[in-house]
Design an enzyme around this catalytic site. Structure first.
Site, PDB file in Angstrom:
ATOM      1  N   LEU A 104       0.586  -1.106   0.047  1.00 18.18           N
ATOM      2  CA  LEU A 104       0.024  -0.145   0.322  1.00 18.18           C
ATOM      3  C   LEU A 104       1.168   0.949   0.005  1.00 18.18           C
ATOM      4  O   LEU A 104       1.690   0.897   1.066  1.00 18.18           O
ATOM      5  CB  LEU A 104      -1.362  -0.108   1.098  1.00 18.18           C
ATOM      6  CG  LEU A 104      -1.986  -0.913   1.300  1.00 18.18           C
ATOM      7  CD1 LEU A 104      -2.711  -0.469   2.834  1.00 18.18           C
ATOM      8  CD2 LEU A 104      -2.650  -1.095   0.073  1.00 18.18           C
ATOM      9  N   ASP A 105       0.614   1.997  -0.418  1.00 21.20           N
ATOM     10  CA  ASP A 105       1.496   2.927  -1.130  1.00 21.20           C
ATOM     11  C   ASP A 105       1.597   4.153   0.444  1.00 21.20           C
ATOM     12  O   ASP A 105       1.009   3.880   1.209  1.00 21.20           O
ATOM     13  CB  ASP A 105       0.467   4.464  -1.958  1.00 21.20           C
ATOM     14  CG  ASP A 105       0.777   3.877  -3.263  1.00 21.20           C
ATOM     15  OD1 ASP A 105       1.599   2.587  -3.889  1.00 21.20           O
ATOM     16  OD2 ASP A 105      -0.046   4.783  -3.974  1.00 21.20           O
ATOM     17  N   ARG A 106       2.779   4.945   0.745  1.00 20.66           N
ATOM     18  CA  ARG A 106       2.853   5.321   2.191  1.00 20.66           C
ATOM     19  C   ARG A 106       1.388   6.117   2.166  1.00 20.66           C
ATOM     20  O   ARG A 106       0.952   6.297   3.372  1.00 20.66           O
ATOM     21  CB  ARG A 106       3.783   6.446   1.743  1.00 20.66           C
ATOM     22  CG  ARG A 106       4.868   7.184   2.727  1.00 20.66           C
ATOM     23  CD  ARG A 106       5.661   7.826   2.372  1.00 20.66           C
ATOM     24  NE  ARG A 106       6.240   8.393   3.555  1.00 20.66           N
ATOM     25  CZ  ARG A 106       5.651   9.864   4.286  1.00 20.66           C
ATOM     26  NH1 ARG A 106       4.810  10.370   4.478  1.00 20.66           N
ATOM     27  NH2 ARG A 106       6.889   9.578   5.617  1.00 20.66           N
ATOM     28  N   THR A 108      -1.795   5.373   1.464  1.00 18.75           N
ATOM     29  CA  THR A 108      -2.895   4.369   0.940  1.00 18.75           C
ATOM     30  C   THR A 108      -2.768   3.947   2.474  1.00 18.75           C
ATOM     31  O   THR A 108      -1.888   4.585   3.589  1.00 18.75           O
ATOM     32  CB  THR A 108      -2.669   3.560   0.378  1.00 18.75           C
ATOM     33  OG1 THR A 108      -2.606   4.342  -1.249  1.00 18.75           O
ATOM     34  CG2 THR A 108      -3.673   3.060   0.439  1.00 18.75           C
ATOM     35  N   LYS A 214      -4.487   4.593  -8.627  1.00 20.75           N
ATOM     36  CA  LYS A 214      -3.947   6.231  -8.744  1.00 20.75           C
ATOM     37  C   LYS A 214      -3.940   6.428 -10.366  1.00 20.75           C
ATOM     38  O   LYS A 214      -3.967   7.088 -10.343  1.00 20.75           O
ATOM     39  CB  LYS A 214      -3.373   6.476  -8.000  1.00 20.75           C
ATOM     40  CG  LYS A 214      -3.556   6.711  -6.324  1.00 20.75           C
ATOM     41  CD  LYS A 214      -1.880   7.159  -5.638  1.00 20.75           C
ATOM     42  CE  LYS A 214      -2.475   7.103  -4.230  1.00 20.75           C
ATOM     43  NZ  LYS A 214      -1.375   7.056  -3.379  1.00 20.75           N
TER      44      LYS A 214
END
Ligand code: URA
Length: 263
Positions: A104-106, A108, A214
């Site tokens: 998961l992105d930073r 998210t 995204k």
């Protein structure tokens, strides 16, 4: 199961740090099959030998499964020289072979499974297995039926192949129940986020490409303002956890995810 050093057995089960365990073993606080062990390097066989610490039996779990409610601001990695990682949020868990399943992105938030079950990680992430990952997202501007169609048909996000068919659902504005069940978050955040016009959506994908959600919205000239993972296959984020909190999976959750132990 293969033999393990006694201190590793106990450290894998997060009883204490390895150095503290060495002391405890030397002080006779650890027994194997009822006999005080004196050497940390003594070999034990999980499932066959009975290991007790100050009289309490410590059963070895070969595979471990944790659910973390990942907050924004931490990176999905085991270690990082500069940044706080998701593993830093499980400080008492000492097992060294654990890793997060998918990234998961930073920025998210949401469901992150952490395990040492490599076969399960592979199955959950491989696009061949079509495991659904469901996200709640807030998108700047208006998301339309054309966007839903484009998600269904597959999008060119700059990779060699189009994305696999994905489901995009527009959550009705003002439908508190739909928004709440998808988001179930603290009201304060919700108010801040709803200050400018945004669309609230639910997205279901069966892949896990880099920045996938995204980039899918970018391909539709739209920007994701907020992203949260709600579920992965049968595993659903436990909304009673607060951001940054974690718990072990229940036996039922583990069985549903692993097919009851079958490989
Ligand atoms: N898609 C993204 O763009 N980011 C995530 O963190 C997860 C899925």
């Amino acid at each position: 199961m293969k033999q393990l050093r006694l201190d590793k057995y106990l450290s894998d089960m997060s009883v204490e740090t390895r150095s503290r365990l060495k002391q405890m073993i030397r002080y006779g606080q650890v027994s194997v099959n009822g006999v005080p062990a004196r050497k940390p390097e003594m070999k034990v066989t999980p499932g066959e030998d009975t290991v007790t610490v100050r009289g309490e039996e410590i059963v070895y779990r070969e595979r471990e499964y944790y659910m973390l409610y990942k907050p924004a601001g931490v990176v999905t990695a085991v270690t990082d020289r500069k940044e706080k990682t998701v593993m830093d949020l499980l400080p008492g868990v000492r097992r060294s072979d654990l890793s997060p399943v998918g990234r998961l992105d930073r920025d998210t938030e949401g469901l992150l499974l952490i395990t040492n079950d490599g076969a399960l990680s592979h199955r959950l992430l491989s696009p061949k297995h079509h495991v659904e990952k469901v996200y709640y997202a807030e998108i700047e501007g208006e998301v339309t039926e054309e966007d839903c169609l484009a998600f269904r048909e597959g999008l060119d996000i700059g990779d060699e192949t189009l994305t696999l068919p994905a489901k995009l659902e527009i959550l009705p504005d003002g439908d508190e129940a739909a928004v709440k069940s998808a988001q179930a978050d603290d009201a304060e955040d919700c108010e801040i986020r709803s200050a400018e016009p945004k669309s609230r959506v639910k997205v279901t994908v069966t892949e896990g490409r880099f920045h996938q959600i995204k980039r899918m919205f970018e391909a539709r000239q739209k920007r994701v303002a907020y992203l949260k993972r709600l579920s992965m296959g049968s595993l659903v984020l436990d909304e009673s956890l607060k951001k940054g909190e974690w718990r072990r999976l229940t036996p039922e959750e583990t069985a549903a995810l692993t097919g009851g132990g079958k490989e």
